[in-house]
Design a protein around this motif. Structure first.
Motif, PDB file in Angstrom:
ATOM      1  N   UNK A 160       0.748  -1.057   0.111  1.00  0.00           N
ATOM      2  CA  UNK A 160      -0.056   0.023  -0.073  1.00  0.00           C
ATOM      3  C   UNK A 160       0.768   1.284  -0.134  1.00  0.00           C
ATOM      4  N   UNK A 161       2.192   1.162  -0.204  1.00  0.00           N
ATOM      5  CA  UNK A 161       3.077   2.217  -0.404  1.00  0.00           C
ATOM      6  C   UNK A 161       3.218   2.883   1.106  1.00  0.00           C
ATOM      7  N   UNK A 162       2.976   2.249   2.281  1.00  0.00           N
ATOM      8  CA  UNK A 162       3.450   2.758   3.264  1.00  0.00           C
ATOM      9  C   UNK A 162       4.885   2.385   3.675  1.00  0.00           C
TER      10      UNK A 162
ATOM     11  N   UNK B  66       5.360   3.582   8.616  1.00  0.00           N
ATOM     12  CA  UNK B  66       4.906   5.153   8.667  1.00  0.00           C
ATOM     13  C   UNK B  66       3.959   5.178   7.204  1.00  0.00           C
ATOM     14  N   UNK B  67       2.610   5.969   7.458  1.00  0.00           N
ATOM     15  CA  UNK B  67       1.796   6.137   6.564  1.00  0.00           C
ATOM     16  C   UNK B  67       1.711   7.346   5.883  1.00  0.00           C
ATOM     17  N   UNK B  68       1.324   7.485   4.686  1.00  0.00           N
ATOM     18  CA  UNK B  68       1.506   8.789   3.932  1.00  0.00           C
ATOM     19  C   UNK B  68       1.039   9.942   4.810  1.00  0.00           C
ATOM     20  N   UNK B  69       0.081   9.734   5.708  1.00  0.00           N
ATOM     21  CA  UNK B  69      -0.382  10.892   6.335  1.00  0.00           C
ATOM     22  C   UNK B  69       0.505  11.135   7.860  1.00  0.00           C
ATOM     23  N   UNK B  70       1.462  10.469   7.765  1.00  0.00           N
ATOM     24  CA  UNK B  70       2.199  10.877   8.989  1.00  0.00           C
ATOM     25  C   UNK B  70       2.051   9.991  10.117  1.00  0.00           C
ATOM     26  N   UNK B  71       1.179   9.172  10.226  1.00  0.00           N
ATOM     27  CA  UNK B  71       0.943   8.083  11.422  1.00  0.00           C
ATOM     28  C   UNK B  71       2.006   7.335  11.460  1.00  0.00           C
TER      29      UNK B  71
ATOM     30  N   UNK C 259       6.022  -2.263  -5.940  1.00  0.00           N
ATOM     31  CA  UNK C 259       6.542  -2.025  -7.261  1.00  0.00           C
ATOM     32  C   UNK C 259       5.002  -1.839  -8.340  1.00  0.00           C
ATOM     33  N   UNK C 260       4.221  -2.567  -7.829  1.00  0.00           N
ATOM     34  CA  UNK C 260       2.952  -2.349  -8.614  1.00  0.00           C
ATOM     35  C   UNK C 260       1.791  -1.798  -7.939  1.00  0.00           C
ATOM     36  N   UNK C 261       2.220  -1.125  -6.796  1.00  0.00           N
ATOM     37  CA  UNK C 261       1.328  -0.432  -6.029  1.00  0.00           C
ATOM     38  C   UNK C 261       0.604   0.779  -6.584  1.00  0.00           C
ATOM     39  N   UNK C 262      -0.495   1.046  -6.062  1.00  0.00           N
ATOM     40  CA  UNK C 262      -1.487   2.135  -6.535  1.00  0.00           C
ATOM     41  C   UNK C 262      -1.654   3.339  -5.699  1.00  0.00           C
ATOM     42  N   UNK C 263      -1.493   4.462  -6.217  1.00  0.00           N
ATOM     43  CA  UNK C 263      -1.845   5.528  -4.911  1.00  0.00           C
ATOM     44  C   UNK C 263      -3.011   6.320  -5.546  1.00  0.00           C
ATOM     45  N   UNK C 264      -4.332   6.139  -5.146  1.00  0.00           N
ATOM     46  CA  UNK C 264      -5.353   6.726  -5.700  1.00  0.00           C
ATOM     47  C   UNK C 264      -5.596   6.185  -7.243  1.00  0.00           C
TER      48      UNK C 264
END
Length: 523
Positions: A79-81, A95-100, A301-306
């Motif tokens: 999930x690109x964390x 670390x999550x994209x929102x900083x958590x 490598x094949x993850x999606x962001x939105x």
């Protein structure tokens, strides 16, 4: 610097003369490189400085986290964390994209871990990591007593349960780099002190069995370097840091060759637009080299962001009606052969008609406007010049084009004729590529720059529409790049030859458009 070929198969993986480039230097001790496949940037850590840094083609190297808990190895989950090994806290964290921030592992049997060091993610979601005690030493961590009496390798299950010890407690002295085979049936783990790599079978429940020594004696009395970071390529070859740079082993344990790097390498990771750029963190610097092969396909490598498309199959330029949309962070502008000898009166090829056609196309003004807009939007600008030494040594005379160049004493280094035309001189931050063929790719460092900067959309401009521009577009398309040709940024000997190339050959290999359309497309 020439790389060392020990077996012929090595040259299927990397050009033995592939140049090693430096992305940045002046650091304390770099580690943990990882490429973000959607954001197209590199993260790396500087443990002694307690800093995490980021590199991208637009801003270069910037600091993104300080203090960083003396982080070391990093990767992403599906999930690109960001998954991070922290020396100062003896923890593996997410670390999550929102900083958590979430602690994934910090203790085993109620004792603090030593200091998680390197990490990889299984397709099941399980996370495997090594736990030497480097993070409890001065400089590389925070000096403090050890609680565990051994150095292990662990697995965090997909459900986030407590870490599971996977190996005999006293098998490793300092376990370090680890990676899966392409089919995930084997896990490789190296030991920095024992200077070897062990391989294990991965069972259905994620446990490890059948330990054996895959390679040993990874040391030298002549060059610094030890087994540390390690990655597996898509064919199952193992790339491990070692004396002099990076050593490459075949699946059967044969040493195929050695990638030479100017400094001691601590870790490595593939990235770039097509995952063919090998990033290497090497003591005070970060280096890159282009390879012919990419990494094993890891979940991130094949993850999606939105709504973003997959990293290994990036989306093409968008054309809606007559409107073109381009991502500036993926674009490079090539300004090719716009030199005095080519398109200026008084140049070696003035009698060809090229100066008149260049004026009719307003090519200099159009390219200048496009270059100014490109720089303002973070598009990489690359000047490609045809340059020969006096007497043109090394230039083959296998075609009339090259014979004419020699006869005209054209494009000689240091001469007025070889210089860029007024108004198209390189600016700070631009790249310069030299060539001795029609195509910008042949024998040049163009692709090294593109891969290092993560660019896969090329805006192809310059002189000789039907030769240099067309050859560059054809080869770029074959290599998997998206080619964009603003036809009023190109010129040749006359309108007939220009139109023949633009209206026929180019239509099959590029998006043919205009200067104004490209400027609008990059925002």
């Amino acid at each position: 610097m020439t790389h060392a070929t020990l077996r012929p198969e090595f040259e299927d993986l990397i050009d033995p003369y592939a140049p090693v480039g430096q992305l940045g230097t002046g650091f304390t001790f770099t580690e943990g490189p990882i490429w973000h496949p959607v954001g197209r940037y590199l993260l790396f850590s500087d443990m002694p400085a307690d800093v995490r840094r980021r590199w991208d083609a637009t801003r270069g190297v910037v600091e993104v986290k300080h203090p960083s808990n003396k982080c070391n190895g990093m990767t992403y989950d599906a999930d690109l964390n960001l998954i991070v090994c922290e020396h100062a806290t003896s923890s593996l964290i997410r670390e999550r994209p929102d900083g958590r921030r979430e602690v994934l592992a910090s203790h085993f049997e109620k004792q603090e871990l030593n200091s998680p060091n390197d990490v990889c993610v299984h397709s099941s979601g399980a996370i495997y990591f090594s736990d030497p005690w480097y993070g409890r030493m001065p400089v590389y961590g925070v000096e403090r007593p050890r609680q565990l009496g051994f150095q292990g390798v662990y697995r965090v299950p997909p459900d986030g349960a407590a870490p599971q010890l996977l190996v005999d407690r006293y098998l490793f002295e300092q376990p370090n780099g680890l990676c899966f085979s392409p089919d995930e049936k084997r896990l490789y783990v190296n030991d920095t002190v024992q200077t070897l790599i062990r391989v294990f079978d991965v069972e259905a429940d994620g446990s490890l069995s059948n330990a054996s020594v895959f390679a040993n004696g990874i040391r030298s009395e002549l060059e610094p370097g030890v087994p540390d970071g390690m990655k597996c390529d898509q064919r199952g070859n193992i790339w491990v840091t070692a004396p002099g740079g990076v050593w490459v082993y075949a699946m059967n344990g044969d040493l195929l060759g050695k990638v030479r790097v100017p400094e001691l390498v601590a870790n490595l990771s593939w990235g770039g637009a097509d995952f063919r750029t090998l990033f290497m963190t090497a003591t005070h610097s970060v280096y890159t080299v282009t390879t012919k092969i990419g990494p094993r396909a890891e979940p991130y490598m094949t993850a999606k962001a939105g709504a973003d498309a997959t990293a290994l199959s990036p989306p093409a330029p968008i054309v809606v009606g007559e409107d073109l949309q381009l991502d500036p962070k993926r674009c490079a502008l090539i300004i090719q052969d716009l030199q005095n000898d080519v398109i200026m009166e008084g140049g070696a090829f003035a009698e060809s008609g090229a100066p008149a056609h260049a004026r009719a196309q307003h090519v200099v003004d159009n390219v200048r406007r496009l270059a100014d807009a490109a720089r303002a939007r973070g598009v990489v600008v690359i000047h490609v010049w045809f340059i020969v030494e006096p007497g043109a040594p090394g230039l083959t005379l296998n075609a009339p084009l090259f014979e004419g160049l020699v006869d005209s004493k054209a494009m000689v280094r240091g001469s007025w004729g070889a210089a860029p035309v007024a108004g198209l001189e390189p600016r700070p931050g631009d790249f310069i590529v030299e060539k001795m063929r029609m195509s910008a790719w042949e024998g040049s460092r163009l692709e090294t720059i593109l891969k290092a900067t993560g660019r896969d959309m090329l805006i192809d401009t310059g002189a000789w529409t039907n030769m240099s521009i067309e050859h560059t577009a054809r080869t770029g398309a074959d290599k998997g790049y998206f080619m964009i040709v603003p036809e009023d940024c190109c010129s040749t000997m006359n309108a007939e030859w220009h139109n023949a190339s633009i209206n026929f050959a180019m239509q099959n290999v590029a998006i043919v458009t205009s200067t104004d359309a490209v400027i609008r497309a990059i925002g």
